[in-house]
Design a protein around this motif. Structure first.
Motif, short mmCIF file in Angstrom:
data_model
loop_
_atom_site.label_atom_id
_atom_site.label_comp_id
_atom_site.label_asym_id
_atom_site.label_seq_id
_atom_site.Cartn_x
_atom_site.Cartn_y
_atom_site.Cartn_z
N TRP A 224 -0.62 6.47 -16.79
CA TRP A 224 -2.00 6.85 -17.13
C TRP A 224 -3.03 6.04 -16.35
CZ3 TRP A 224 -4.59 2.68 -19.10
CH2 TRP A 224 -3.79 1.64 -19.57
N ALA A 225 -2.60 4.99 -15.69
CA ALA A 225 -3.53 4.16 -14.91
C ALA A 225 -3.54 4.54 -13.43
CB ALA A 225 -3.16 2.68 -15.05
N ILE A 226 -2.62 5.41 -13.03
CA ILE A 226 -2.50 5.74 -11.61
C ILE A 226 -3.59 6.74 -11.22
CG2 ILE A 226 -1.05 6.86 -9.86
CD1 ILE A 226 1.39 5.73 -11.33
N GLY A 227 -4.43 6.33 -10.30
CA GLY A 227 -5.45 7.23 -9.75
C GLY A 227 -6.55 7.60 -10.72
N THR A 228 -6.64 6.92 -11.86
CA THR A 228 -7.61 7.30 -12.89
C THR A 228 -8.79 6.35 -12.97
OG1 THR A 228 -6.40 6.00 -14.52
CG2 THR A 228 -5.84 8.34 -14.37
N GLY B 10 0.84 -1.20 0.00
CA GLY B 10 0.00 0.00 0.00
C GLY B 10 0.87 1.25 0.00
N ASN B 11 0.58 2.15 -0.93
CA ASN B 11 1.30 3.42 -1.02
C ASN B 11 0.32 4.52 -0.64
OD1 ASN B 11 2.65 5.73 -1.79
ND2 ASN B 11 2.58 5.31 -3.99
N TRP B 12 0.49 5.02 0.58
CA TRP B 12 -0.47 6.03 1.07
C TRP B 12 -0.22 7.42 0.48
CZ3 TRP B 12 -2.22 5.59 6.90
CH2 TRP B 12 -2.96 4.41 7.05
N LYS B 13 0.90 7.58 -0.22
CA LYS B 13 1.25 8.89 -0.80
C LYS B 13 1.18 9.97 0.29
CE LYS B 13 -0.31 7.12 -5.17
NZ LYS B 13 -0.72 7.38 -6.54
N MET B 14 0.76 11.20 -0.05
CA MET B 14 0.73 12.26 0.96
C MET B 14 -0.65 12.29 1.64
SD MET B 14 2.09 16.18 0.61
CE MET B 14 0.56 16.92 0.06
N GLY C 58 11.56 6.01 -7.22
CA GLY C 58 11.24 6.25 -8.62
C GLY C 58 9.76 6.18 -8.95
N HIS C 59 8.90 6.40 -7.96
CA HIS C 59 7.47 6.47 -8.29
C HIS C 59 7.27 7.56 -9.34
CE1 HIS C 59 3.19 7.21 -7.98
NE2 HIS C 59 3.09 6.01 -7.44
N SER C 60 6.31 7.38 -10.22
CA SER C 60 6.16 8.35 -11.32
C SER C 60 5.86 9.75 -10.79
CB SER C 60 5.07 7.90 -12.28
OG SER C 60 3.81 7.99 -11.67
N GLU C 61 5.22 9.82 -9.61
CA GLU C 61 4.96 11.16 -9.05
C GLU C 61 6.26 11.83 -8.62
OE1 GLU C 61 1.95 9.84 -6.31
OE2 GLU C 61 0.65 9.39 -8.02
N ARG C 62 7.23 11.06 -8.18
CA ARG C 62 8.55 11.63 -7.85
C ARG C 62 9.30 11.96 -9.14
NH1 ARG C 62 9.42 13.16 -2.93
NH2 ARG C 62 11.47 13.58 -3.77
N ALA D 221 0.75 -6.46 -6.03
CA ALA D 221 0.22 -5.17 -6.46
C ALA D 221 0.78 -4.04 -5.62
CB ALA D 221 -1.31 -5.18 -6.36
N LEU D 222 0.95 -2.88 -6.26
CA LEU D 222 1.25 -1.65 -5.54
C LEU D 222 -0.04 -0.82 -5.61
CD1 LEU D 222 3.18 0.18 -4.01
CD2 LEU D 222 4.09 0.99 -6.18
N VAL D 223 -0.60 -0.55 -4.46
CA VAL D 223 -1.96 -0.01 -4.38
C VAL D 223 -1.93 1.38 -3.76
CG1 VAL D 223 -4.28 -0.46 -3.50
CG2 VAL D 223 -2.73 -2.39 -3.95
N GLY D 224 -2.48 2.35 -4.45
CA GLY D 224 -2.54 3.71 -3.91
C GLY D 224 -3.84 3.93 -3.16
N GLY D 225 -4.80 4.56 -3.84
CA GLY D 225 -6.06 4.96 -3.21
C GLY D 225 -6.73 3.87 -2.39
N ALA D 226 -6.78 2.67 -2.93
CA ALA D 226 -7.51 1.60 -2.24
C ALA D 226 -6.77 1.06 -1.02
CB ALA D 226 -7.82 0.46 -3.22
N TYR E 239 5.48 -2.26 -11.85
CA TYR E 239 5.09 -1.72 -13.16
C TYR E 239 3.81 -0.92 -12.97
CZ TYR E 239 2.90 -1.36 -17.71
OH TYR E 239 2.27 -0.85 -18.83
N GLU E 240 3.93 0.38 -13.15
CA GLU E 240 2.77 1.26 -12.99
C GLU E 240 2.62 2.14 -14.23
OE1 GLU E 240 1.78 1.85 -8.55
OE2 GLU E 240 3.29 3.31 -9.10
N PRO E 241 1.70 1.78 -15.14
CA PRO E 241 1.45 2.69 -16.26
C PRO E 241 0.98 4.03 -15.69
CG PRO E 241 0.19 0.61 -16.47
CD PRO E 241 0.77 0.64 -15.10
N GLY F 3 0.79 -1.94 -10.63
CA GLY F 3 0.18 -0.83 -9.90
C GLY F 3 -0.57 0.09 -10.85
N GLY F 4 -1.64 0.69 -10.35
CA GLY F 4 -2.46 1.60 -11.16
C GLY F 4 -3.91 1.18 -11.09
N SER F 5 -4.66 1.87 -10.19
CA SER F 5 -6.11 1.64 -10.06
C SER F 5 -6.49 0.21 -9.69
CB SER F 5 -6.85 2.07 -11.34
OG SER F 5 -6.68 3.47 -11.55
N VAL F 6 -5.64 -0.43 -8.86
CA VAL F 6 -6.02 -1.75 -8.35
C VAL F 6 -7.04 -1.55 -7.24
CG1 VAL F 6 -5.21 -3.86 -7.23
CG2 VAL F 6 -3.73 -2.68 -8.88
N LYS F 7 -8.11 -2.33 -7.28
CA LYS F 7 -9.13 -2.28 -6.24
C LYS F 7 -9.65 -3.70 -6.02
CE LYS F 7 -12.10 -0.40 -9.79
NZ LYS F 7 -11.87 0.59 -10.74
#
Ligand code: PGA
Length: 254
Positions: free
Chosen positions: A172-176, A11-15, A98-102, A232-237, A168-170, A212-216
């Motif tokens: 365009w799939a992150i948070g979309t 889980g990647n809680w980001k900020m 190396g997260h794409s946001e960084r 999986a690398l999971v952000g929002g979920a 592997y996180e496309p 990773g990218g919109s896994v729920k």
């Protein structure tokens, strides 16, 4: 999922997250401790301010704690930066690099990402090295070339299953809410596996490659059943214990 590789759900809680989120960490820890029978490793990467708290709450559970970024150097005059050694000291066992946001927000190049992975190893942390194409690269059919260049540039020699995870996180799939088709996921992961082999020569066979990218919970099972998807690398979920645990449960053999 390659059966011999134990999956990792990270889980990647980001900020996101303050002390008000500690009960969510407690709930995640409890869920993986009591009656959880799925063969999976679980990891939460909260913001740096919560790493020590997360470690306090989760150290008696199977859930591991990680950071979201680290500096290249161990200490020194780098205001605001946090070293891998500091994360380790706070209880982290992993760090995302190396997260794409960084890469986007902080201009991190492959060379910088590689140095951060080496810094993680120096501190005894497992580096989760993120790669993935942007929408425009995808539209130009450059996905596999981008992945090759990112592996060559970001993954240090000496990477093994115990010190490195690839995510592997496309972009365009992150948070979309969008995800690639399953054949596209399969093609990307197979390509990453073979490029790791070409780049590293040995030690690559059991390196975990996360998607990773919109896994729920609703799409985890199909994504995690793709060959060479080892978690999986999971952000929002990952912010909600029930969703995060639901994704981990999708690793249960059918
Ligand atoms: P998402 O983020 O699950 O919210 O799409 C994934 C990530 O950026 O790691």
């Amino acid at each position: 999922m390659t059966t011999s590789i134990r999956p990792l759900i990270a889980g990647n809680w980001k900020m996101n997250g303050t002390s008000a989120s500690v009960p969510e960490l407690v709930a995640i820890g409890k869920a993986f401790t009591h009656g959880f029978d799925v063969q999976v490793d679980a990891l939460i990467c909260p913001p740096a301010t919560l790493v020590a708290r997360a470690h306090d709450v989760l150290s008696s559970t199977p859930v591991r704690v990680g950071g979201q970024d680290c500096a290249i150097t161990q200490s020194g005059a780098h205001t605001g930066d946090i070293s891998a050694e500091m994360l380790k000291d706070a209880g982290a066992g992993f760090v995302i690099v190396g997260h794409s946001e960084r890469r986007t927000d902080h201009g991190e190049t492959n060379e910088i990402v590689q140095k951060k992975a080496l810094a993680a190893w120096r501190a005894g942390l497992t580096a989760i090295i993120c790669i993935g194409e942007t929408q425009s690269q995808r539209e130009k059919s450059l996905t596999l070339d981008v992945l090759t260049a990112q592996i060559e540039g970001s993954v240090p020699q000496g990477a093994t299953a115990s010190n490195t995870v690839i995510a592997y996180e496309p972009v365009w799939a992150i948070g979309t809410g969008l995800t690639p088709t399953l054949p596209d996921v399969a093609a990307a992961h197979a390509h990453i596996r073979s490029e790791l082999s070409r780049h590293l020569g040995e030690g690559f066979e059991t390196i975990r490659i996360l998607y990773g990218g919109s896994v729920k919970p609703s799409n985890a099972q199909e994504l995690l059943s793709v060959q060479n998807v080892n978690g999986a690398l999971v952000g929002g979920a990952s912010l909600k214990a029930s969703d995060f645990v639901g994704i981990a449960e999708a690793c249960r053999p059918a």
